[in-house]
Design a protein around this motif. Sequence first.
Motif, mmCIF file in Angstrom:
data_model
loop_
_atom_site.group_PDB
_atom_site.id
_atom_site.type_symbol
_atom_site.label_atom_id
_atom_site.label_comp_id
_atom_site.label_asym_id
_atom_site.label_seq_id
_atom_site.Cartn_x
_atom_site.Cartn_y
_atom_site.Cartn_z
ATOM 1 N N HIS A 37 0.858 -1.172 0.000
ATOM 2 C CA HIS A 37 0.000 0.000 0.000
ATOM 3 C C HIS A 37 0.897 1.225 0.000
ATOM 4 O O HIS A 37 2.095 1.126 0.303
ATOM 5 N N ARG A 38 0.334 2.366 -0.278
ATOM 6 C CA ARG A 38 1.096 3.600 -0.197
ATOM 7 C C ARG A 38 0.200 4.747 0.258
ATOM 8 O O ARG A 38 -1.015 4.701 0.079
ATOM 9 N N GLN A 39 0.857 5.729 0.851
ATOM 10 C CA GLN A 39 0.139 6.910 1.304
ATOM 11 C C GLN A 39 0.958 8.140 0.969
ATOM 12 O O GLN A 39 2.072 8.309 1.489
ATOM 13 N N ALA A 40 0.402 8.954 0.098
ATOM 14 C CA ALA A 40 1.050 10.204 -0.282
ATOM 15 C C ALA A 40 0.631 11.302 0.684
ATOM 16 O O ALA A 40 -0.422 11.206 1.332
ATOM 17 N N PRO A 41 1.413 12.362 0.791
ATOM 18 C CA PRO A 41 1.072 13.464 1.711
ATOM 19 C C PRO A 41 -0.322 14.013 1.421
ATOM 20 O O PRO A 41 -0.646 14.327 0.275
ATOM 21 N N GLY A 42 -1.143 14.107 2.460
ATOM 22 C CA GLY A 42 -2.469 14.669 2.311
ATOM 23 C C GLY A 42 -3.483 13.759 1.664
ATOM 24 O O GLY A 42 -4.616 14.180 1.398
ATOM 25 N N LYS A 43 -3.101 12.515 1.401
ATOM 26 C CA LYS A 43 -4.019 11.577 0.749
ATOM 27 C C LYS A 43 -4.236 10.352 1.626
ATOM 28 O O LYS A 43 -3.454 10.068 2.532
ATOM 29 N N GLU A 44 -5.301 9.614 1.312
ATOM 30 C CA GLU A 44 -5.574 8.370 2.040
ATOM 31 C C GLU A 44 -4.649 7.257 1.559
ATOM 32 O O GLU A 44 -4.171 7.275 0.423
ATOM 33 N N ARG A 45 -4.443 6.291 2.418
ATOM 34 C CA ARG A 45 -3.654 5.128 2.033
ATOM 35 C C ARG A 45 -4.418 4.350 0.960
ATOM 36 O O ARG A 45 -5.633 4.191 1.041
ATOM 37 N N GLU A 46 -3.686 3.866 -0.024
ATOM 38 C CA GLU A 46 -4.303 3.128 -1.115
ATOM 39 C C GLU A 46 -3.511 1.857 -1.401
ATOM 40 O O GLU A 46 -2.311 1.799 -1.195
ATOM 41 N N PRO A 87 6.721 11.409 -10.353
ATOM 42 C CA PRO A 87 6.526 12.119 -9.074
ATOM 43 C C PRO A 87 5.235 11.721 -8.353
ATOM 44 O O PRO A 87 5.173 11.801 -7.117
ATOM 45 N N GLU A 88 4.238 11.268 -9.101
ATOM 46 C CA GLU A 88 2.974 10.847 -8.488
ATOM 47 C C GLU A 88 3.120 9.560 -7.681
ATOM 48 O O GLU A 88 2.214 9.188 -6.929
ATOM 49 N N ASP A 89 4.231 8.869 -7.842
ATOM 50 C CA ASP A 89 4.487 7.661 -7.056
ATOM 51 C C ASP A 89 5.115 7.985 -5.706
ATOM 52 O O ASP A 89 5.324 7.076 -4.890
ATOM 53 N N THR A 90 5.423 9.242 -5.465
ATOM 54 C CA THR A 90 6.008 9.635 -4.184
ATOM 55 C C THR A 90 5.029 9.367 -3.053
ATOM 56 O O THR A 90 3.886 9.828 -3.081
ATOM 57 N N ALA A 91 5.475 8.591 -2.081
ATOM 58 C CA ALA A 91 4.607 8.195 -0.970
ATOM 59 C C ALA A 91 5.413 7.370 0.022
ATOM 60 O O ALA A 91 6.550 6.974 -0.263
ATOM 61 N N VAL A 92 4.797 7.110 1.157
ATOM 62 C CA VAL A 92 5.321 6.096 2.061
ATOM 63 C C VAL A 92 4.668 4.771 1.657
ATOM 64 O O VAL A 92 3.440 4.695 1.529
ATOM 65 N N TYR A 93 5.489 3.763 1.445
ATOM 66 C CA TYR A 93 5.008 2.460 1.003
ATOM 67 C C TYR A 93 5.004 1.493 2.186
ATOM 68 O O TYR A 93 6.008 1.361 2.895
ATOM 69 N N PHE A 94 3.869 0.822 2.345
ATOM 70 C CA PHE A 94 3.666 -0.097 3.462
ATOM 71 C C PHE A 94 3.450 -1.516 2.968
ATOM 72 O O PHE A 94 2.748 -1.745 1.985
ATOM 73 N N CYS A 95 3.989 -2.437 3.701
ATOM 74 C CA CYS A 95 3.777 -3.850 3.458
ATOM 75 C C CYS A 95 2.674 -4.343 4.398
ATOM 76 O O CYS A 95 2.583 -3.897 5.554
ATOM 77 N N ARG A 96 1.869 -5.274 3.904
ATOM 78 C CA ARG A 96 0.782 -5.837 4.705
ATOM 79 C C ARG A 96 0.672 -7.330 4.444
ATOM 80 O O ARG A 96 0.852 -7.786 3.309
ATOM 81 N N ALA A 97 0.366 -8.081 5.500
ATOM 82 C CA ALA A 97 0.097 -9.511 5.372
ATOM 83 C C ALA A 97 -1.195 -9.806 6.110
ATOM 84 O O ALA A 97 -1.365 -9.404 7.255
ATOM 85 N N GLN A 98 -2.111 -10.496 5.450
ATOM 86 C CA GLN A 98 -3.385 -10.790 6.091
ATOM 87 C C GLN A 98 -3.897 -12.157 5.656
ATOM 88 O O GLN A 98 -3.462 -12.715 4.660
ATOM 89 N N GLY A 99 -4.841 -12.678 6.444
ATOM 90 C CA GLY A 99 -5.443 -13.960 6.133
ATOM 91 C C GLY A 99 -5.990 -14.604 7.389
ATOM 92 O O GLY A 99 -6.330 -13.920 8.355
ATOM 93 N N THR A 100 -6.088 -15.924 7.359
ATOM 94 C CA THR A 100 -6.523 -16.679 8.523
ATOM 95 C C THR A 100 -5.512 -17.774 8.799
ATOM 96 O O THR A 100 -4.871 -18.294 7.878
#
Length: 120
Positions: A37-46, A87-100
């Motif tokens: 996922h990523r979150q750019a300044p002033g935007k929601e995480r996507e 430049p539109e790819d500038t963001a903080v990038y997050f890793c996520r793992a989910q499941g059961t």
Amino acid sequence: QVQLAESGGGLVEPGGSLTLSCVSSGSRFRFDVMEWHRQAPGKEREVVAIVSSGDSAIYAEAVKGRFTISRDNVKNTVHLRMDNLTPEDTAVYFCRAQGTAYGNRRYDYWGQGTQVTVSS
């Protein structure tokens, strides 16, 4: 305790490439789904990209054809190859793992994020 740690972020010029990595520790089972996922300044995480344990991948429209997600099921790691960055790819990038796991126990783990800055 399961932890995810991202690395590989940094400053890159437009048109350049970076590869992000996410390493897990403390897990005794294979993650069902791993994501970036990523979150750019002033935007929601996507969501950027998702890969299943069977290596099926889906991508956000904005990154299709430029980003590639891959995973190592043995090591429970996931990577994100990013090409032709803008430049539109500038963001903080997050890793996520989910499941059961263990029958029906839901889990949802996040890393702390890594900064990607695309600028000349």
